[in-house]
Design a protein around this motif. Sequence first.
Motif, PDB file in Angstrom:
ATOM      1  N   HIS A 182     -31.341   1.376  31.922  1.00  0.00           N
ATOM      2  CA  HIS A 182     -30.791   0.037  31.695  1.00  0.00           C
ATOM      3  C   HIS A 182     -30.950  -0.375  30.235  1.00  0.00           C
ATOM      4  O   HIS A 182     -31.999  -0.150  29.624  1.00  0.00           O
ATOM      5  CB  HIS A 182     -31.494  -0.984  32.589  1.00  0.00           C
ATOM      6  CG  HIS A 182     -31.210  -0.802  34.037  1.00  0.00           C
ATOM      7  ND1 HIS A 182     -32.134  -1.072  35.029  1.00  0.00           N
ATOM      8  CD2 HIS A 182     -30.093  -0.359  34.687  1.00  0.00           C
ATOM      9  CE1 HIS A 182     -31.599  -0.823  36.214  1.00  0.00           C
ATOM     10  NE2 HIS A 182     -30.368  -0.384  36.033  1.00  0.00           N
ATOM     11  N   ASN A 217     -36.182  -5.083  35.082  1.00  0.00           N
ATOM     12  CA  ASN A 217     -36.563  -4.445  33.820  1.00  0.00           C
ATOM     13  C   ASN A 217     -36.522  -5.437  32.661  1.00  0.00           C
ATOM     14  O   ASN A 217     -37.381  -5.399  31.774  1.00  0.00           O
ATOM     15  CB  ASN A 217     -35.638  -3.262  33.527  1.00  0.00           C
ATOM     16  CG  ASN A 217     -35.984  -2.038  34.346  1.00  0.00           C
ATOM     17  OD1 ASN A 217     -37.143  -1.800  34.669  1.00  0.00           O
ATOM     18  ND2 ASN A 217     -34.981  -1.249  34.689  1.00  0.00           N
ATOM     19  N   ASN A 218     -35.531  -6.329  32.672  1.00  0.00           N
ATOM     20  CA  ASN A 218     -35.471  -7.327  31.602  1.00  0.00           C
ATOM     21  C   ASN A 218     -36.670  -8.269  31.677  1.00  0.00           C
ATOM     22  O   ASN A 218     -37.229  -8.665  30.645  1.00  0.00           O
ATOM     23  CB  ASN A 218     -34.168  -8.118  31.677  1.00  0.00           C
ATOM     24  CG  ASN A 218     -33.901  -8.905  30.409  1.00  0.00           C
ATOM     25  OD1 ASN A 218     -34.099  -8.412  29.294  1.00  0.00           O
ATOM     26  ND2 ASN A 218     -33.449 -10.141  30.554  1.00  0.00           N
ATOM     27  N   GLY A 226     -35.886   0.811  32.234  1.00  0.00           N
ATOM     28  CA  GLY A 226     -35.232   0.013  31.207  1.00  0.00           C
ATOM     29  C   GLY A 226     -35.777   0.387  29.843  1.00  0.00           C
ATOM     30  O   GLY A 226     -36.887   0.902  29.719  1.00  0.00           O
ATOM     31  N   CYS A 250     -36.792  -1.273  26.299  1.00  0.00           N
ATOM     32  CA  CYS A 250     -37.114  -2.571  25.698  1.00  0.00           C
ATOM     33  C   CYS A 250     -37.234  -2.451  24.185  1.00  0.00           C
ATOM     34  O   CYS A 250     -37.609  -1.397  23.659  1.00  0.00           O
ATOM     35  CB  CYS A 250     -38.457  -3.092  26.213  1.00  0.00           C
ATOM     36  SG  CYS A 250     -38.691  -3.077  28.000  1.00  0.00           S
ATOM     37  N   LEU A 295     -34.467  -6.313  26.945  1.00  0.00           N
ATOM     38  CA  LEU A 295     -33.761  -5.041  27.021  1.00  0.00           C
ATOM     39  C   LEU A 295     -33.039  -4.762  25.705  1.00  0.00           C
ATOM     40  O   LEU A 295     -32.468  -5.650  25.081  1.00  0.00           O
ATOM     41  CB  LEU A 295     -32.765  -5.043  28.179  1.00  0.00           C
ATOM     42  CG  LEU A 295     -33.356  -4.810  29.575  1.00  0.00           C
ATOM     43  CD1 LEU A 295     -32.293  -5.024  30.643  1.00  0.00           C
ATOM     44  CD2 LEU A 295     -33.952  -3.408  29.699  1.00  0.00           C
ATOM     45  N   TRP A 338     -31.946  -3.994  36.883  1.00  0.00           N
ATOM     46  CA  TRP A 338     -31.697  -4.450  35.513  1.00  0.00           C
ATOM     47  C   TRP A 338     -32.459  -5.744  35.251  1.00  0.00           C
ATOM     48  O   TRP A 338     -33.141  -5.874  34.226  1.00  0.00           O
ATOM     49  CB  TRP A 338     -30.197  -4.657  35.303  1.00  0.00           C
ATOM     50  CG  TRP A 338     -29.776  -4.923  33.885  1.00  0.00           C
ATOM     51  CD1 TRP A 338     -29.312  -4.013  32.985  1.00  0.00           C
ATOM     52  CD2 TRP A 338     -29.773  -6.195  33.207  1.00  0.00           C
ATOM     53  NE1 TRP A 338     -29.018  -4.623  31.782  1.00  0.00           N
ATOM     54  CE2 TRP A 338     -29.291  -5.971  31.894  1.00  0.00           C
ATOM     55  CE3 TRP A 338     -30.125  -7.487  33.571  1.00  0.00           C
ATOM     56  CZ2 TRP A 338     -29.153  -6.990  30.954  1.00  0.00           C
ATOM     57  CZ3 TRP A 338     -29.997  -8.515  32.633  1.00  0.00           C
ATOM     58  CH2 TRP A 338     -29.516  -8.259  31.346  1.00  0.00           C
ATOM     59  N   CYS A 342     -39.583  -6.404  30.247  1.00  0.00           N
ATOM     60  CA  CYS A 342     -39.507  -6.427  28.780  1.00  0.00           C
ATOM     61  C   CYS A 342     -39.985  -7.774  28.239  1.00  0.00           C
ATOM     62  O   CYS A 342     -40.717  -7.829  27.239  1.00  0.00           O
ATOM     63  CB  CYS A 342     -38.079  -6.165  28.316  1.00  0.00           C
ATOM     64  SG  CYS A 342     -37.452  -4.498  28.643  1.00  0.00           S
TER      65      CYS A 342
END
Length: 215
Positions: A151, A118-119, A211, A213, A129, A115, A122
Amino acid sequence: MKRRLLVMVCFVVHFILLCETNVSNSYALLYDGGLKVTASYTLYNTGSILSCAAICYGKPGCWLFTWDAVSKECQLLDFLNAVVITESAPSTLRTYYANSVRGKKIVRTPSQSSWTGNNNTCANMGGRLFLPEDNTYCYILNHIVGVNHVHIGLWRYPSDVTVWYNMDGQTTFPSLNWGSGQPNNCLGSQYYGSCHNGKAGDVPPNSITYGICDI
């Protein structure tokens, strides 16, 4: 008077072109004939694909529509309450989904990560996210990405298992429902949120997936 009229005409034309640009940039092709999402739809006879997209664009909670290139029929998806399944459709029936929300493009991360990873991805893409507004869009995102959980912009503090936040630090999500038994913190460290088969669920820091975005 003529100059004022010309200015007004130019303003109207500019406004129409701007609206058309917003509408056309807000949807992406999901199926170019042959398939459609099995669901309940509302039928509109609009004549053009742009008009169909404009109706969906102006209707809160409209995330997907179909348009038939021959009959010109427009159908807006009403809602989803189960994992997406598809059915056969005419070759002339096109299905589009919303890939822009509140002026932000909705995109999948290029690769799978945690998570936090992935954030960060983004953020490097100029966004963060994304938190879907409702479960219908969660179902659509799971279907488009092709995995049963992705996510999203939902998190909590490790010390408080009861309060969840979006990326703006807000704590209310009136139209996004948790899955059955969720959040359950079953591993004792499930601080982050995902769309899991169309419903919100909590996941641990080492959960690896894509994730979503908004950028």
